[in-house]
Design an enzyme around this catalytic site. Structure first.
Site, short mmCIF file in Angstrom:
data_model
loop_
_atom_site.label_atom_id
_atom_site.label_comp_id
_atom_site.label_asym_id
_atom_site.label_seq_id
_atom_site.Cartn_x
_atom_site.Cartn_y
_atom_site.Cartn_z
N ALA A 29 -26.69 109.42 109.78
CA ALA A 29 -26.05 108.42 108.92
C ALA A 29 -25.90 107.11 109.68
O ALA A 29 -26.43 106.96 110.78
CB ALA A 29 -24.70 108.94 108.46
N ASN A 30 -25.20 106.16 109.11
CA ASN A 30 -24.88 104.90 109.80
C ASN A 30 -23.43 104.53 109.48
O ASN A 30 -22.76 105.21 108.72
CB ASN A 30 -25.87 103.80 109.40
N ARG A 31 -22.97 103.44 110.06
CA ARG A 31 -21.54 103.10 110.02
C ARG A 31 -21.11 102.31 108.80
O ARG A 31 -20.00 101.80 108.74
CB ARG A 31 -21.15 102.33 111.28
#
Ligand code: C5P
Length: 218
Positions: A29-31
């Site tokens: 995932a990413n932030r």
């Protein structure tokens, strides 16, 4: 009945991160929190638009009064966006994963056999795909560019490469506190040039951008 400058106008907003599975229980995932996309959808709704909100697994809840389509992966987001067309304006605020795991496992990967090697395949570029539609292209396509260096240069090149009308560029270097934070400092890049907006709450960036979208569609 909706009132406001965007009453009767159908608009699309993508938001949040995507999750790309490694196996049934793990993902990459990413932030992205989905905060800016959520604020935008709410601001467009407040101007009377009929909003389709296609969101990955965000940390902020979706706004009320919009049609929410929840997805997990970039491929699912692409499909949901295609299904939502036609729209008059589309704003792509999602932080779509650029790659997916090409060798994702259908059962949980077990440790003990040493390391783990992942192969990556490029995901579809949803913004570029919609920007380059021959038929059914939205009248206004807006992309975001989250950069950590040479923000304007990279974002200007991105606008040309993707074929969108506007790019909203921002500096997401950790020191700015923007990614996951409540404020944003953006530069709006259009065919007419660049406009630096002062740092302000994401909700205010959203209101101003929604207002500009309403003017562009008027
Ligand atoms: O290339 P980059 O990811 O920096 O471009 C950012 C812009 O493109 C954002 O508007 C994002 O929502 C959109 N995008 C997309 N599909 C992708 C990658 C990015 O719609 N696969």
């Amino acid at each position: 009945l909706a009132v406001g400058p965007l009453a009767g106008r159908r608009v699309l907003v993508t938001s949040g991160p995507t999750h790309e599975p490694i196996d049934p229980v793990r993902y990459i995932a990413n932030r992205s929190s989905g905060a800016q996309g959520t604020a935008l959808a709410a601001a467009l709704r407040d101007l009377g638009a009929s909003v389709v909100f296609v969101t990955g697994p965000a940390t902020v809840p979706p706004p009320a009064g919009v049609k929410v389509v929840q997805v997990e992966t970039a491929a699912q987001m692409m499909a949901a966006v295609s299904a939502a067309l036609p729209v008059e304006a589309a704003v792509f605020a999602a932080a779509v994963a650029d790659w997916r795991v090409a060798n994702a496992a259908s059962v949980k990967v077990k440790k003990g056999a040493g390391g783990l090697s992942l192969d990556f395949a490029e995901n579809p570029d949803i913004l570029a795909t919609v920007s380059r539609l021959d038929t059914g292209r939205p009248r206004l396509v807006v992309g975001f560019a989250a950069e950590t260096d040479q923000v304007i240069a990279h974002a200007t090149a991105k606008r040309a490469r993707k074929g969108c009308d506007w790019i909203v560029a921002n500096d997401v270097s950790p020191a700015t506190g923007i990614m996951g934070g409540t404020e944003n400092a953006v530069t709006l890049i259009t065919a007419d040039g660049t406009e630096d907006w002062p740092r302000m709450p994401k909700a205010e960036v959203a209101r101003r951008l929604a207002q500009r979208i309403a003017e562009a569609l008027a």
